[in-house]
Design a protein around this motif. Structure first.
Motif, PDB file in Angstrom:
ATOM      1  N   ASN A  14      -7.640-136.146 -70.721  1.00  0.00           N
ATOM      2  CA  ASN A  14      -8.659-136.270 -71.769  1.00  0.00           C
ATOM      3  C   ASN A  14      -8.960-134.968 -72.517  1.00  0.00           C
ATOM      4  O   ASN A  14      -9.036-134.976 -73.742  1.00  0.00           O
ATOM      5  CB  ASN A  14      -9.944-136.882 -71.214  1.00  0.00           C
ATOM      6  N   PRO A  15      -9.110-133.829 -71.828  1.00  0.00           N
ATOM      7  CA  PRO A  15      -9.438-132.599 -72.565  1.00  0.00           C
ATOM      8  C   PRO A  15      -8.334-132.110 -73.503  1.00  0.00           C
ATOM      9  O   PRO A  15      -8.601-131.338 -74.417  1.00  0.00           O
ATOM     10  CB  PRO A  15      -9.685-131.567 -71.458  1.00  0.00           C
ATOM     11  N   MET A  16      -7.094-132.555 -73.292  1.00  0.00           N
ATOM     12  CA  MET A  16      -6.002-132.036 -74.116  1.00  0.00           C
ATOM     13  C   MET A  16      -5.444-133.061 -75.114  1.00  0.00           C
ATOM     14  O   MET A  16      -4.464-132.789 -75.790  1.00  0.00           O
ATOM     15  CB  MET A  16      -4.880-131.483 -73.236  1.00  0.00           C
ATOM     16  N   LEU A  20      -2.534-132.104 -77.691  1.00  0.00           N
ATOM     17  CA  LEU A  20      -1.258-132.694 -77.301  1.00  0.00           C
ATOM     18  C   LEU A  20      -0.711-133.573 -78.420  1.00  0.00           C
ATOM     19  O   LEU A  20       0.475-133.515 -78.751  1.00  0.00           O
ATOM     20  CB  LEU A  20      -1.416-133.489 -76.007  1.00  0.00           C
ATOM     21  N   SER A  21      -1.573-134.364 -79.025  1.00  0.00           N
ATOM     22  CA  SER A  21      -1.155-135.213 -80.140  1.00  0.00           C
ATOM     23  C   SER A  21      -0.606-134.365 -81.290  1.00  0.00           C
ATOM     24  O   SER A  21       0.429-134.691 -81.878  1.00  0.00           O
ATOM     25  CB  SER A  21      -2.337-136.062 -80.621  1.00  0.00           C
ATOM     26  N   ASN A  22      -1.297-133.261 -81.593  1.00  0.00           N
ATOM     27  CA  ASN A  22      -0.844-132.394 -82.684  1.00  0.00           C
ATOM     28  C   ASN A  22       0.510-131.768 -82.385  1.00  0.00           C
ATOM     29  O   ASN A  22       1.382-131.688 -83.261  1.00  0.00           O
ATOM     30  CB  ASN A  22      -1.882-131.305 -82.959  1.00  0.00           C
ATOM     31  N   VAL A  23       0.705-131.332 -81.153  1.00  0.00           N
ATOM     32  CA  VAL A  23       1.982-130.720 -80.769  1.00  0.00           C
ATOM     33  C   VAL A  23       3.097-131.762 -80.818  1.00  0.00           C
ATOM     34  O   VAL A  23       4.166-131.519 -81.395  1.00  0.00           O
ATOM     35  CB  VAL A  23       1.892-130.079 -79.365  1.00  0.00           C
ATOM     36  N   ILE A  24       2.863-132.921 -80.239  1.00  0.00           N
ATOM     37  CA  ILE A  24       3.885-133.970 -80.226  1.00  0.00           C
ATOM     38  C   ILE A  24       4.263-134.361 -81.646  1.00  0.00           C
ATOM     39  O   ILE A  24       5.448-134.431 -81.990  1.00  0.00           O
ATOM     40  CB  ILE A  24       3.414-135.202 -79.421  1.00  0.00           C
ATOM     41  N   GLU A  90       4.159-123.995 -74.160  1.00  0.00           N
ATOM     42  CA  GLU A  90       3.614-122.806 -74.823  1.00  0.00           C
ATOM     43  C   GLU A  90       2.194-123.019 -75.344  1.00  0.00           C
ATOM     44  O   GLU A  90       1.348-122.139 -75.218  1.00  0.00           O
ATOM     45  CB  GLU A  90       4.514-122.390 -75.983  1.00  0.00           C
ATOM     46  N   LYS A  91       1.932-124.175 -75.917  1.00  0.00           N
ATOM     47  CA  LYS A  91       0.650-124.382 -76.597  1.00  0.00           C
ATOM     48  C   LYS A  91      -0.434-124.975 -75.707  1.00  0.00           C
ATOM     49  O   LYS A  91      -1.615-124.786 -75.978  1.00  0.00           O
ATOM     50  CB  LYS A  91       0.863-125.231 -77.835  1.00  0.00           C
ATOM     51  N   LEU A  92      -0.047-125.685 -74.653  1.00  0.00           N
ATOM     52  CA  LEU A  92      -1.046-126.278 -73.766  1.00  0.00           C
ATOM     53  C   LEU A  92      -0.983-125.704 -72.361  1.00  0.00           C
ATOM     54  O   LEU A  92      -1.737-126.123 -71.490  1.00  0.00           O
ATOM     55  CB  LEU A  92      -0.868-127.802 -73.709  1.00  0.00           C
TER      56      LEU A  92
END
Length: 129
Positions: A14-16, A20-24, A90-92
């Motif tokens: 939930n917190p990511m 996560l959606s933006n990275v994917i 890298e981002k999360l």
């Protein structure tokens, strides 16, 4: 066309979700050439007792399932998986050991979209990449 399902333990996932959606989606646009407006992500945050995983994974273990039209090359699919792992790590700060990605390809005629089958759609992007 690509639809994404993301599974994980509720407290971890939930917190990511947004990041996560933006990275994917960024990787899907870069590798598959999907338009910015074609974001179809579904989250399945689960209770820990309902999400079993191997002992050598952590509670951050996350599964990403990608359903998409068939037609991409093996090289493109490998690049997609590699870029997703790299960018998510890298981002999360999600370990690649805690990330699994599966691609499911479906013939366009097996998708029903806006009242027609996927092979009848006029797409504004190329599937054969």
């Amino acid at each position: 066309m690509a639809q994404i399902k993301i599974f994980g333990i509720r407290e971890q996932l939930n917190p990511m979700k947004e990041q996560l959606s933006n990275v994917i989606h960024s990787v899907l646009m870069d590798v598959l050439g999907l338009p910015e407006t074609k974001r179809f992500h579904r989250y399945f945050p689960m209770d820990a007792e309902d999400f079993q995983y191997p002992q050598d994974r952590s509670a951050a273990y996350t599964i990403v399932e990608i359903s998409m039209f068939e037609g991409r090359s093996v090289e493109t699919k490998k690049d997609l998986i590699q870029q997703l792992c790299k960018q998510i790590n890298e981002k999360l700060m999600l370990s690649v050991h805690d990330l699994e990605i599966t691609i499911f390809e479906t013939p366009r005629a097996h998708w029903g979209i806006r009242g027609m089958t996927g092979d009848e759609l006029k797409l504004n992007y190329n599937v054969e990449v």
